[in-house]
Design a protein around this motif. Sequence first.
Motif, short mmCIF file in Angstrom:
data_model
loop_
_atom_site.label_atom_id
_atom_site.label_comp_id
_atom_site.label_asym_id
_atom_site.label_seq_id
_atom_site.Cartn_x
_atom_site.Cartn_y
_atom_site.Cartn_z
N VAL A 7 1.65 12.76 7.97
CA VAL A 7 1.56 13.27 6.59
C VAL A 7 1.57 12.09 5.62
N ALA A 8 2.46 11.13 5.87
CA ALA A 8 2.52 9.95 5.01
C ALA A 8 1.20 9.19 5.03
N LYS A 9 0.58 9.08 6.19
CA LYS A 9 -0.70 8.38 6.28
C LYS A 9 -1.78 9.05 5.44
N LYS A 10 -1.76 10.40 5.40
CA LYS A 10 -2.73 11.12 4.59
C LYS A 10 -2.53 10.80 3.11
N LEU A 11 -1.27 10.75 2.69
CA LEU A 11 -0.98 10.40 1.30
C LEU A 11 -1.43 8.98 0.99
N LEU A 12 -1.17 8.05 1.91
CA LEU A 12 -1.54 6.66 1.69
C LEU A 12 -3.05 6.47 1.64
N SER A 13 -3.77 7.29 2.39
CA SER A 13 -5.24 7.18 2.38
C SER A 13 -5.81 7.48 0.99
N LEU A 14 -5.09 8.28 0.20
CA LEU A 14 -5.54 8.58 -1.16
C LEU A 14 -5.47 7.34 -2.05
N LYS A 15 -4.65 6.36 -1.66
CA LYS A 15 -4.52 5.10 -2.40
C LYS A 15 -5.16 3.93 -1.65
N ASP A 16 -5.94 4.25 -0.60
CA ASP A 16 -6.64 3.23 0.20
C ASP A 16 -5.67 2.22 0.82
N ILE A 17 -4.48 2.70 1.20
CA ILE A 17 -3.52 1.87 1.91
C ILE A 17 -3.66 2.17 3.41
N LYS A 18 -3.84 1.13 4.20
CA LYS A 18 -4.04 1.31 5.64
C LYS A 18 -3.01 0.53 6.42
N ILE A 19 -2.46 1.17 7.45
CA ILE A 19 -1.44 0.54 8.29
C ILE A 19 -1.96 0.48 9.73
N THR A 20 -1.98 -0.72 10.29
CA THR A 20 -2.52 -0.93 11.62
C THR A 20 -1.50 -1.67 12.49
N GLY A 21 -1.18 -1.10 13.64
CA GLY A 21 -0.30 -1.75 14.60
C GLY A 21 -1.04 -2.06 15.88
N TYR A 22 -0.57 -3.07 16.59
CA TYR A 22 -1.18 -3.41 17.87
C TYR A 22 -0.20 -4.24 18.69
N VAL A 23 -0.45 -4.33 20.00
CA VAL A 23 0.38 -5.13 20.89
C VAL A 23 -0.13 -6.56 20.88
N LYS A 24 0.71 -7.46 20.45
CA LYS A 24 0.32 -8.87 20.35
C LYS A 24 0.64 -9.64 21.62
#
Length: 355
Positions: free
Chosen positions: A140-157
């Motif tokens: 749900v938070a990600k949907k809200l952030l998409s309205l402000k073009d905020i993107k969160i990306t995680g990965y295994v380093k």
Amino acid sequence: MSGNSFGKIFRITTFGESHGPAVGVVLDGCPAGLELHEDDIQKELDRRRPGQSEITTPRDEADKVEILSGVFEGKTTGTPVCMVVYNKNQQSKDYGDVKNLFRPGHADYTYFMKYGIRDYRGGGRSSSRETIGRVAAGAVAKKLLSLKDIKITGYVKQIGTVKGEKFDEDFIERNPVRCADSEKYQEMKNYILKAKDRGDSVGGIVEVIIRGVEPGLGEPVFDRLNADLAKAILSLPAVKGIEFGRGFDVVYACGSENNDEISPHGFLSNNAGGTLGGISTGQDIVFRFPVKPASSILIPKQTIDKFGNSREVVTKGRHDPCVAPRVVPVAEAMASLVIVDSLMINKNKKISDFS
């Protein structure tokens, strides 16, 4: 304070146990009018669910979400959103032998010392299945952030001693390790499988990048944005630390090297990892954290029972030889919750906010 809730305005409370009837979350503070469907939640839960590949636990759970409240005709109503996932594939009999034993590396001992009782079936409340509620709310938070073009990306380093060097964002969700380096993927995978064959487990390092956050987010001095993110990430099972930007490597640098110089066009580097004084700079917010090897292994270990007698324990059941790949969507979810909550707290800080 029970410790089962997180956030100030955009606030979640998770519930349920690993081998209980269900797990889930109640999300309060979600604005009304957000288009929200179970599919929005499900796609994130599918990323963390078990049984995805040979490097994860074979526990076969669909983790099908149901929205019980807070949504009407496809939009949030402004009232609490309750989401539940019913457990379908528990095998509680696997834990009968450890009913009175404290498994090394688990929360068995501390839960028993605190409460005088514990749910020994898969760890109960301390199980990583609790994170299902976090991921659901994070969707749900990600949907809200998409309205402000905020993107969160995680990965295994990194997995064990195998470090990724390249960053190909498109590759992350195309491999079960969730690494961003296609040239190191097979080596990472083999490292995990060798541990699995030994009945052992391995750890890893996960990196998260938050893009699109404007300058000025975060509260001085005790509610710094990086401090809130740190608490969110350190609340995850198996996480043993966190670093931002250049992180612990700052001990090898001088101030002349580490300071992020500023030009009329912006910052010239990002050693700080996107915050200064706990407030966002407008650069990418970057942090990394280590994920310990899973504690449930087939190798016998020394322990005691609840009567204080010395015992030996082997953890049966279905477990991940490396939990880092499945931590990625959970870390993204927690970061999303922090950013949304911070955005809501940040309103009305300037007189212009009232215009």
